[in-house]
Write a protein that holds these residues in place. Structure first.
Motif, short mmCIF file in Angstrom:
data_model
loop_
_atom_site.label_atom_id
_atom_site.label_comp_id
_atom_site.label_asym_id
_atom_site.label_seq_id
_atom_site.Cartn_x
_atom_site.Cartn_y
_atom_site.Cartn_z
N LEU A 1 0.83 -1.21 0.00
CA LEU A 1 0.00 0.00 0.00
C LEU A 1 0.87 1.26 0.00
CD1 LEU A 1 -2.86 -0.87 2.54
CD2 LEU A 1 -2.98 -0.84 0.04
N ALA A 2 1.96 1.22 0.76
CA ALA A 2 2.87 2.37 0.81
C ALA A 2 3.49 2.61 -0.57
CB ALA A 2 3.96 2.14 1.85
N GLU A 3 3.81 1.53 -1.26
CA GLU A 3 4.35 1.66 -2.61
C GLU A 3 3.30 2.21 -3.57
OE1 GLU A 3 7.29 -1.18 -4.38
OE2 GLU A 3 5.56 -1.75 -5.61
N ASP A 4 2.07 1.71 -3.47
CA ASP A 4 0.99 2.19 -4.33
C ASP A 4 0.71 3.68 -4.10
OD1 ASP A 4 0.73 -0.36 -5.36
OD2 ASP A 4 -1.00 -0.90 -4.10
N ALA A 5 0.91 4.13 -2.85
CA ALA A 5 0.69 5.55 -2.53
C ALA A 5 1.84 6.43 -2.98
CB ALA A 5 0.46 5.70 -1.03
N LEU B 1 4.87 6.52 -1.68
CA LEU B 1 5.67 7.00 -0.55
C LEU B 1 7.07 6.42 -0.55
CD1 LEU B 1 2.88 6.73 2.15
CD2 LEU B 1 3.73 8.82 1.08
N CYS B 2 7.18 5.16 -0.92
CA CYS B 2 8.46 4.45 -0.98
C CYS B 2 8.19 3.10 -1.63
CB CYS B 2 9.05 4.25 0.43
SG CYS B 2 8.01 3.26 1.54
N SER B 3 9.22 2.38 -1.95
CA SER B 3 9.02 1.04 -2.49
C SER B 3 8.64 0.10 -1.35
CB SER B 3 10.29 0.54 -3.18
OG SER B 3 11.32 0.32 -2.22
N ALA B 4 7.99 -1.01 -1.70
CA ALA B 4 7.64 -2.01 -0.69
C ALA B 4 8.90 -2.54 -0.02
CB ALA B 4 6.85 -3.14 -1.33
N ALA B 5 9.96 -2.71 -0.80
CA ALA B 5 11.22 -3.20 -0.24
C ALA B 5 11.79 -2.23 0.79
CB ALA B 5 12.23 -3.45 -1.36
N ALA B 6 11.70 -0.93 0.49
CA ALA B 6 12.22 0.08 1.43
C ALA B 6 11.39 0.10 2.71
CB ALA B 6 12.20 1.46 0.77
N PHE B 7 10.08 -0.08 2.58
CA PHE B 7 9.21 -0.13 3.75
C PHE B 7 9.59 -1.32 4.63
CE2 PHE B 7 5.56 -1.43 6.18
CZ PHE B 7 4.94 -0.25 6.57
N LEU B 8 9.79 -2.48 4.02
CA LEU B 8 10.12 -3.68 4.78
C LEU B 8 11.50 -3.57 5.42
CD1 LEU B 8 8.68 -6.40 2.38
CD2 LEU B 8 7.73 -5.66 4.57
N ARG B 9 12.44 -2.92 4.75
CA ARG B 9 13.76 -2.70 5.36
C ARG B 9 13.62 -1.88 6.63
NH1 ARG B 9 15.58 -1.95 0.02
NH2 ARG B 9 15.44 0.32 0.24
N ALA B 10 12.82 -0.82 6.55
CA ALA B 10 12.62 0.03 7.73
C ALA B 10 11.89 -0.74 8.84
CB ALA B 10 11.83 1.28 7.34
N ALA B 11 10.93 -1.56 8.46
CA ALA B 11 10.15 -2.31 9.44
C ALA B 11 10.97 -3.40 10.13
CB ALA B 11 8.93 -2.95 8.77
N ARG B 12 12.16 -3.70 9.57
CA ARG B 12 13.05 -4.70 10.19
C ARG B 12 14.34 -4.06 10.71
NH1 ARG B 12 11.66 -7.79 5.21
NH2 ARG B 12 10.04 -9.32 5.77
N ASP B 13 14.40 -2.75 10.71
CA ASP B 13 15.61 -2.05 11.14
C ASP B 13 15.76 -2.15 12.66
OD1 ASP B 13 17.69 -0.33 11.67
OD2 ASP B 13 16.67 1.47 10.99
N PRO B 14 16.79 -2.82 13.15
CA PRO B 14 16.96 -3.01 14.59
C PRO B 14 17.00 -1.71 15.39
CG PRO B 14 18.48 -4.43 13.37
CD PRO B 14 17.87 -3.48 12.38
N GLU B 15 17.64 -0.69 14.83
CA GLU B 15 17.74 0.59 15.53
C GLU B 15 16.38 1.26 15.66
OE1 GLU B 15 20.36 1.86 17.08
OE2 GLU B 15 21.37 -0.02 16.58
N LEU B 16 15.58 1.19 14.60
CA LEU B 16 14.24 1.79 14.65
C LEU B 16 13.35 1.02 15.62
CD1 LEU B 16 12.53 4.07 13.44
CD2 LEU B 16 11.77 2.46 11.69
N LEU B 17 13.44 -0.29 15.60
CA LEU B 17 12.65 -1.12 16.51
C LEU B 17 13.04 -0.85 17.97
CD1 LEU B 17 12.75 -4.46 14.50
CD2 LEU B 17 10.83 -2.87 14.67
N LYS B 18 14.31 -0.70 18.19
CA LYS B 18 14.79 -0.39 19.55
C LYS B 18 14.29 0.98 20.01
CE LYS B 18 19.07 0.05 22.24
NZ LYS B 18 20.56 -0.01 22.18
N LYS B 19 14.32 1.93 19.10
CA LYS B 19 13.87 3.29 19.41
C LYS B 19 12.44 3.31 19.91
CE LYS B 19 13.22 7.84 17.23
NZ LYS B 19 13.38 8.63 15.98
N TYR B 20 11.59 2.45 19.33
CA TYR B 20 10.17 2.43 19.69
C TYR B 20 9.79 1.23 20.56
CZ TYR B 20 9.52 6.40 16.68
OH TYR B 20 9.60 7.66 16.14
N ASN B 21 10.78 0.62 21.18
CA ASN B 21 10.55 -0.45 22.15
C ASN B 21 9.70 -1.59 21.59
OD1 ASN B 21 11.98 0.91 24.30
ND2 ASN B 21 10.21 2.27 24.48
N ILE B 22 10.02 -2.00 20.37
CA ILE B 22 9.31 -3.12 19.75
C ILE B 22 10.08 -4.40 20.07
CG2 ILE B 22 8.41 -4.08 17.61
CD1 ILE B 22 7.17 -1.37 18.50
#
Length: 345
Positions: free
Chosen positions: A125-129, A131-152
């Motif tokens: 959906l993000a790619e269709d909108a 905003l970014c490619s689906a691959a870029a979205f998934l990279r961010a969604a698996r980024d350890p630093e970003l996950l740590k930042k938001y206590n995931i």
């Protein structure tokens, strides 16, 4: 001689004044193109006026960067140019362009992510909108630093990408971080209403969201959510297998064709197979909405251990296996195991 020099000087001043006046008139009143063409320009957060003016010249919507900066300073708007994506015209005068860039909201892109979608579905959906490619979205969604930042407490943001309708200003390049980050922020914003005091963390939080994601996939009827949550709470308390189809389907991923077979139910290699593995699956299977999260926080207290889809959007709940078998025979016989999006423990 003196009079001749003075006259020459005055003539030069007049010529220069006329030239400057004409140049000023040309800059202020004559747009780069007539008729104009619409163009999209992107102003990055923190970009200074020099960089903005040079970019506008490069894009063909402005002739003179220095003149634009001087105009902005004269009108006291040098620090008011907004960041964002803007649709402008090469037929606009510099003042109209400056007024627009200091007052308009800019172009915003909508991402509508309903409840029950997986991380991969949201990425598409993000790619269709745009905003970014689906691959870029998934990279961010698996980024350890970003996950740590938001206590995931997981290796991905699956389940924590809060379903909602978002408006974004598109950023330059192909980076999904700003999209994922907005959805994680929304999760914790909603968490304030769900847990006003101390919030669960670590494995406790992961288990909670995992259960809510199963409830989300099991029923689309709000009135049933707390009852479904109660069924799973009862089964876990008794040490029973959850036996829910959506977890198996999630584990199959792209291999799932729409038909759930006996081989799928007996596949012990699928880590999300709750027909063969006790307890909760390894993690969430979708993004649950607030109502499913609330249902898990306050499950209905009852003695139901089974439920089956009636084929009309709702479920028949049973206390015993015999009652459940009768309900399955009544509502499911002859329908096979073709998935309707809701599991049938």
């Amino acid at each position: 001689m003196f009079r001749a020099i003075l006259l020459g000087f005055l003539i030069v001043l007049v010529v220069l004044g006329g030239t400057i006046g004409y140049k000023a008139y040309e800059f202020l009143a004559v747009p780069p193109q007539t008729p104009g063409q619409n163009k999209i320009v992107l102003i990055e957060p923190g970009q200074n006026l020099d960089a903005v003016a040079n970019m506008l010249v490069a894009e063909g919507v402005l002739r003179d960067a220095d003149g634009f900066k001087l105009l902005a300073k004269f009108l006291d708007k040098g620090g008011r140019v907004k960041a964002g994506e803007f649709e402008v015209s090469t037929g606009w005068t510099p003042q109209k362009l400056l007024d627009y860039l200091t007052t308009a909201k800019g172009v915003q892109h909508k991402l509508a992510a309903p409840e029950g979608l997986t991380m991969r579905q949201i990425a598409r959906l993000a790619e269709d909108a745009g905003l970014c490619s689906a691959a870029a979205f998934l990279r961010a969604a698996r980024d350890p630093e970003l996950l740590k930042k938001y206590n995931i407490p997981a290796e991905s943001a699956e389940g924590f990408l809060f379903p909602n309708t978002y408006l974004f200003t598109r950023k330059r390049g192909d980076d999904g971080t700003y999209v994922v980050e907005a959805m994680l922020k929304e999760f914790w914003k909603q968490a304030e209403a769900l847990w006003p005091g101390e919030k669960p963390a670590g494995q406790k939080l992961l288990a909670f969201v995992t259960m809510a994601s199963i409830v989300e996939k099991e029923t689309g009827v709000d009135a049933e959510r707390t009852r479904v949550a109660g069924v799973f709470a009862n089964r876990l308390a008794k040490g029973m297998l959850l036996q829910t189809d959506p977890t198996i389907i999630y584990g199959l991923g792209e291999k799932f064709t729409g038909n759930l077979t006996r081989a799928h139910l007996e596949d012990a290699a699928n880590p999300y197979n709750t027909y063969t593995r006790p307890g909760l699956p390894p993690g969430p299977i979708c993004s649950p909405g607030l109502k499913s999260l609330q249902a898990v926080a306050n499950p209905e207290n009852h003695e139901f251990y089974y439920f089956v889809a009636t084929g009309e959007g709702e479920h028949k709940f049973s206390k015993t296996l015999d009652e459940h078998i009768n309900a399955v025979n009544k509502y499911q016989r002859g329908r096979g195991k073709k998935d309707d999006g809701k599991g049938k423990p």
